[in-house]
Design an enzyme around this catalytic site. Structure first.
Site, short mmCIF file in Angstrom:
data_model
loop_
_atom_site.label_atom_id
_atom_site.label_comp_id
_atom_site.label_asym_id
_atom_site.label_seq_id
_atom_site.Cartn_x
_atom_site.Cartn_y
_atom_site.Cartn_z
N THR A 130 47.33 35.89 52.64
CA THR A 130 47.53 34.47 52.62
C THR A 130 49.35 34.37 53.57
OG1 THR A 130 46.90 34.27 50.62
CG2 THR A 130 48.49 32.70 51.04
N SER A 184 39.08 32.63 62.30
CA SER A 184 39.04 33.78 61.41
C SER A 184 38.14 34.99 62.18
CB SER A 184 38.24 33.48 59.91
OG SER A 184 37.18 33.02 60.41
N ARG A 288 44.28 31.14 8.08
CA ARG A 288 45.30 30.12 7.91
C ARG A 288 44.81 29.10 6.91
NH1 ARG A 288 50.36 28.04 7.77
NH2 ARG A 288 50.48 25.85 8.75
N ILE A 358 44.45 25.78 18.04
CA ILE A 358 43.85 26.40 16.92
C ILE A 358 44.94 27.03 16.06
CG2 ILE A 358 42.57 28.09 15.77
CD1 ILE A 358 40.25 27.25 18.11
N GLY A 361 51.36 24.83 15.92
CA GLY A 361 52.94 25.40 16.24
C GLY A 361 52.81 27.02 16.67
N GLU A 384 42.05 34.45 44.75
CA GLU A 384 40.90 34.91 45.24
C GLU A 384 40.01 33.69 45.70
OE1 GLU A 384 40.71 38.84 46.05
OE2 GLU A 384 38.81 38.08 45.56
N GLY A 385 40.44 32.65 46.01
CA GLY A 385 39.89 31.30 46.16
C GLY A 385 40.04 30.17 45.24
N SER A 387 39.23 27.05 42.62
CA SER A 387 38.05 26.75 42.22
C SER A 387 37.42 25.61 43.06
CB SER A 387 38.34 25.75 40.85
OG SER A 387 38.58 26.73 39.95
#
Ligand code: FAD
Length: 400
Positions: A130, A184, A288, A358, A361, A384-385, A387
């Site tokens: 990169t 490339s 909890r 979930i 705090g 790695e690319g 989305s």
């Protein structure tokens, strides 16, 4: 061709349990400290080297698995322990994979041991491709490699961005344009041996997550490397350039397939982070108590946990499918490697976000690891690319 089976064989189960043991006994207890220190966890890398989890033998054993599942299995377990430390341990494999994939047997013998160092003094390696102006757009690479026939040296000039282990690596593998007119297809990879003058790294980059993994920009100022550092050798390069100039299919397109092949493993890392967060949130929801009952007895929480579990399992199936296809030379006709990484990365972000919710705090506090997993997960929709690039690969494949 190996049969695809969801029943792991004995070696795969042993591998999973062994890596899980290391992740739970060594990696996870060290995770908060190295995240806070934002430093490479050398003592943990050394431990990994001692038990045989860091070194070429380990990687080669995983690569040899005819089902292709060993590396994803090991990656999920290690990154379940911690993604930052996981990348410090597995980051070297990027450079090693480049040497293994493109190098000659002589180059493998010369450079791979130097990537890992020794058990007593482990080293790391970096794969630098990169650039500030060439991230997703790999063809825009500006780093140049010019051959100096008088000295049989390649001269590398340019700048690399965000290199994992950049500057602290013993061996850097650097990609550069040999013929920029070919995009490339005119690029090649070079080994920069330890202590080569002209390679400098200015600063360690401060990050949202993966803080136990070192990331840095690299400057290459007339870096001279011996001719033998061109991965694959001059004949292969010339053949590739000739094919590109005559408009034929080239190894650069083959390099895209290499990316496709490495993506399931990165997806497996994301799965490890997601699974860690899911398991923690599940245990918390059972303990909890609010309004006189465990919070899991509220459908809103139980359904969230159901979705988390289902998405993780779905992503794992995509990861394992792509890993098996890659290992068995099945063509990725619908971008299956990209699908695996895309799904797993997005699941990791969604699952860790739900885990924070979930815990309420407590999820926002550093006293619990879910905030770290939440921060760490985000990288999996980026490196790695991204989305978007994965969707581009899939869409081009299905539109063909
Ligand atoms: C922690 C970390 C470690 C890294 N390690 C390494 C390493 O070891 N070696 C290495 O070489 N690199 C490494 N990288 C770099 C990483 O691979 C790049 O950041 C990534 O490929 C994206 O490139 P970019 O950051 O330049 O984003 P850009 O390419 O500038 O993209 C910015 C945004 O635009 C979108 N975009 C770009 N083009 C398109 C398009 N055609 N269609 C739709 N959307 C588009 C992207 O998806 C993204 O959302 C690392 C990065 C990080 C953060």
């Amino acid at each position: 061709m190996a049969e695809f089976s969801l029943d792991l064989n004995e070696e795969q189960r042993d591998l999973r349990d062994w890596v899980h043991g290391f992740a739970s006994e060594v990696v996870r207890p060290a995770a908060a400290e190295w995240d806070a220190r934002e430093e490479t966890p050398w003592p943990v890398i050394q431990e990994a080297a001692k038990v045989g989890l860091y070194g070429f033998e380990f990687l080669a054993t995983c690569w040899a698995d005819p089902t292709g599942l060993s590396l994803p299995i090991a990656s999920e377990e290690l990154f379940w322990g911690d993604a930052g430390i996981g990348l410090s341990i597995f980051g070297t494999s990027l450079a090693v994979a480049a040497i293994y994939g493109s190098g000659t047997p002589e180059q493998l013998i010369e450079w791979v041991p130097q990537c890992f160092g020794t058990v007593d003094e482990p080293a790391v390696a970096a794969f630098c491709t990169t650039e500030p102006e060439a991230g997703s757009d790999v063809a825009a690479m500006r780093t140049r490699a010019v051959y100096d026939a008088a000295t049989d040296e390649w001269v590398l000039t340019g700048q690399k961005a965000y290199a994992t282990n950049g500057g602290i690596a013993n061996v850097h593998v650097v990609t550069a344009a040999v013929d920029p007119t070919l995009g490339s297809r005119g690029q090649a990879a070079f080994v920069v041996p330890p202590d080569t003058p002209g390679l400098a790294s200015t600063r360690k980059l401060a990050k949202l997550g993966l803080r136990a993994s070192h990331t840095a920009d690299i400057f290459l100022d007339d870096v001279r490397v011996p001719g033998r550092c061109l991965l694959g050798g001059p004949e292969k390069l010339q053949e590739r350039l000739d094919r590109a100039r005559s408009g034929q299919r080239t190894a650069s397109q083959a390099a895209m397939r290499t990316f496709e092949l490495s993506r399931p493993t990165v997806g497996a890392q994301a799965l490890g982070v997601a699974r860690a967060a899911y398991e923690y949130a599940l245990a918390y929801a059972k303990e909890r108590v609010q309004f006189g009952r465990p919070i899991i007895e509220n459908q809103a929480i139980a359904f969230a946990l159901s979705d988390m579990k289902m998405e993780i399992d779905a992503a794992r199936l995509l990861v394992w499918r792509a890993a098996w296809m890659g290992r068995n030379n099945r063509p990725f006709l619908a971008g299956e490697g990209s699908m695996a990484k895309l799904k797993a990365g997005e699941v990791a972000v969604a699952v860790t976000e739900k885990a924070v919710q979930i815990l309420g705090g407590a999820g926002f506090l550093r006293e619990h690891p879910v905030e770290r997993w939440y921060r760490d997960s985000k990288i999996y929709t980026i490196f790695e690319g991204t989305s978007e690039i994965q969707r581009l690969v899939i869409s081009r494949a299905i539109a063909r």
